[in-house]
Structures are given as structure tokens and as C-alpha cells.
Scaffold this motif. Sequence first.
Motif, mmCIF file in Angstrom:
data_model
loop_
_atom_site.group_PDB
_atom_site.id
_atom_site.type_symbol
_atom_site.label_atom_id
_atom_site.label_comp_id
_atom_site.label_asym_id
_atom_site.label_seq_id
_atom_site.Cartn_x
_atom_site.Cartn_y
_atom_site.Cartn_z
ATOM 1 N N PHE A 232 47.734 39.201 25.443
ATOM 2 C CA PHE A 232 46.888 40.035 26.777
ATOM 3 C C PHE A 232 46.086 39.597 27.757
ATOM 4 O O PHE A 232 45.502 39.273 28.760
ATOM 5 C CB PHE A 232 46.121 41.412 26.055
ATOM 6 N N GLU A 233 45.289 38.808 26.837
ATOM 7 C CA GLU A 233 44.349 38.251 27.437
ATOM 8 C C GLU A 233 45.004 36.661 28.693
ATOM 9 O O GLU A 233 44.721 36.488 29.512
ATOM 10 C CB GLU A 233 43.189 37.110 26.349
ATOM 11 N N ALA A 234 46.220 35.669 27.981
ATOM 12 C CA ALA A 234 46.564 34.931 28.557
ATOM 13 C C ALA A 234 47.348 35.522 29.238
ATOM 14 O O ALA A 234 47.512 35.046 30.604
ATOM 15 C CB ALA A 234 48.328 34.690 27.937
ATOM 16 N N ARG A 235 47.720 36.638 29.616
ATOM 17 C CA ARG A 235 48.039 37.653 31.002
ATOM 18 C C ARG A 235 47.328 37.106 32.133
ATOM 19 O O ARG A 235 48.292 37.260 33.563
ATOM 20 C CB ARG A 235 48.435 38.629 30.846
ATOM 21 N N PHE A 236 45.811 37.503 31.937
ATOM 22 C CA PHE A 236 45.118 37.425 32.951
ATOM 23 C C PHE A 236 44.362 36.696 33.629
ATOM 24 O O PHE A 236 44.413 35.687 34.657
ATOM 25 C CB PHE A 236 44.140 38.268 32.490
ATOM 26 N N GLU A 237 45.199 35.247 33.046
ATOM 27 C CA GLU A 237 44.676 34.147 32.898
ATOM 28 C C GLU A 237 46.147 33.035 33.388
ATOM 29 O O GLU A 237 46.115 32.391 34.453
ATOM 30 C CB GLU A 237 44.082 32.964 32.052
ATOM 31 N N ARG A 238 46.779 33.371 33.155
ATOM 32 C CA ARG A 238 48.010 33.584 34.592
ATOM 33 C C ARG A 238 48.493 33.687 35.860
ATOM 34 O O ARG A 238 48.752 33.141 36.782
ATOM 35 C CB ARG A 238 49.857 33.711 33.536
ATOM 36 N N GLU A 239 47.631 35.340 35.987
ATOM 37 C CA GLU A 239 47.174 35.854 36.811
ATOM 38 C C GLU A 239 46.344 35.096 38.008
ATOM 39 O O GLU A 239 47.105 35.262 38.928
ATOM 40 C CB GLU A 239 47.156 37.204 36.738
ATOM 41 N N ALA A 240 45.633 34.670 37.365
ATOM 42 C CA ALA A 240 44.976 33.394 38.107
ATOM 43 C C ALA A 240 44.760 32.768 37.926
ATOM 44 O O ALA A 240 44.094 32.409 39.588
ATOM 45 C CB ALA A 240 42.979 33.968 37.031
ATOM 46 N N ARG B 190 36.952 32.493 34.622
ATOM 47 C CA ARG B 190 35.763 33.229 35.473
ATOM 48 C C ARG B 190 36.995 34.481 35.996
ATOM 49 O O ARG B 190 36.453 35.612 35.510
ATOM 50 C CB ARG B 190 35.305 32.552 35.553
ATOM 51 N N ARG B 191 37.628 33.869 37.039
ATOM 52 C CA ARG B 191 38.618 34.442 37.516
ATOM 53 C C ARG B 191 39.670 35.210 36.683
ATOM 54 O O ARG B 191 39.786 36.540 36.745
ATOM 55 C CB ARG B 191 40.129 33.764 38.044
ATOM 56 N N ALA B 192 40.000 35.623 35.407
ATOM 57 C CA ALA B 192 41.194 36.286 34.737
ATOM 58 C C ALA B 192 40.097 37.102 34.546
ATOM 59 O O ALA B 192 40.274 37.810 34.350
ATOM 60 C CB ALA B 192 41.370 34.926 33.497
ATOM 61 N N LYS B 193 38.763 37.117 33.679
ATOM 62 C CA LYS B 193 37.553 37.747 33.433
ATOM 63 C C LYS B 193 37.437 38.739 34.832
ATOM 64 O O LYS B 193 37.341 40.261 34.118
ATOM 65 C CB LYS B 193 36.354 37.475 33.071
ATOM 66 N N HIS B 194 37.460 38.903 35.035
ATOM 67 C CA HIS B 194 37.356 39.680 36.638
ATOM 68 C C HIS B 194 39.114 40.516 36.824
ATOM 69 O O HIS B 194 38.277 41.291 37.576
ATOM 70 C CB HIS B 194 37.150 38.681 37.915
ATOM 71 N N LEU B 195 39.719 39.769 36.659
ATOM 72 C CA LEU B 195 40.596 40.377 36.657
ATOM 73 C C LEU B 195 40.746 41.706 35.914
ATOM 74 O O LEU B 195 41.650 42.486 35.911
ATOM 75 C CB LEU B 195 42.370 39.225 36.670
ATOM 76 N N ARG B 196 40.602 41.343 35.009
ATOM 77 C CA ARG B 196 40.384 42.197 33.255
ATOM 78 C C ARG B 196 39.454 43.180 33.382
ATOM 79 O O ARG B 196 39.777 44.470 33.520
ATOM 80 C CB ARG B 196 40.532 40.758 32.395
#
Length: 88
Positions: free
Chosen positions: A35-43, A56-62
Motif C-alpha cells: 500500500f505504501e509502495a503504491r504512493f511512492e510509485r505514483e510520486a 515527501r511526495r508520497a506522504k502528500h499523496l497518501r
Amino acid sequence: MTPEERRLRAKLGAHVSWANTADPAERTAKARRAFEARFEREADPEGVLPPEERARRAKHLRDAFYTRIQLKSAETRRKKKAAQQTAA
């Protein structure tokens, strides 16, 4: 079997399964990592950002993901309340 009976059997199975799980956090760790990796891939779909910037970007997407859920929930509660008031 009725839908209610299927629901109860599934609920029973879930309770028994979790009762037999020694470490619930370990049982769900793989899913949480995915689930966390999903946001890193999107970022950073191309994997070119430094790790700190990607995080940082993944945190904002989450945070945006959870805020969307909160907004949808608030809208649903508002509509439900309005429907109840109309029916009364």
C-alpha cells in the motif's frame, strides 16, 4: 445458504483466523508495504527522485488519499441525514 448466513460464516471464519494469529502486525505487513509502495510509485513512476523527495511526495499523496475518503464519508453522512429529515 442465505446472504446473511454467508456473511455470518465469513465473520466467524475471520474471528477464528485472527484468534489463531500470534502476530497480527506481521500478518498484514506485506499488504501495508504494498500500500505504501503504491504512493511512492505514483510520486516517482520513473524512479529518478532522491529518496527523501520521493517520500515527501508520497506522504502528500497518501494524505490526499485519506482526505478524499474523509470527504466522501462526510458527503454520505450529510445525504443520509437529509434523507432522514425528509422522511420524517
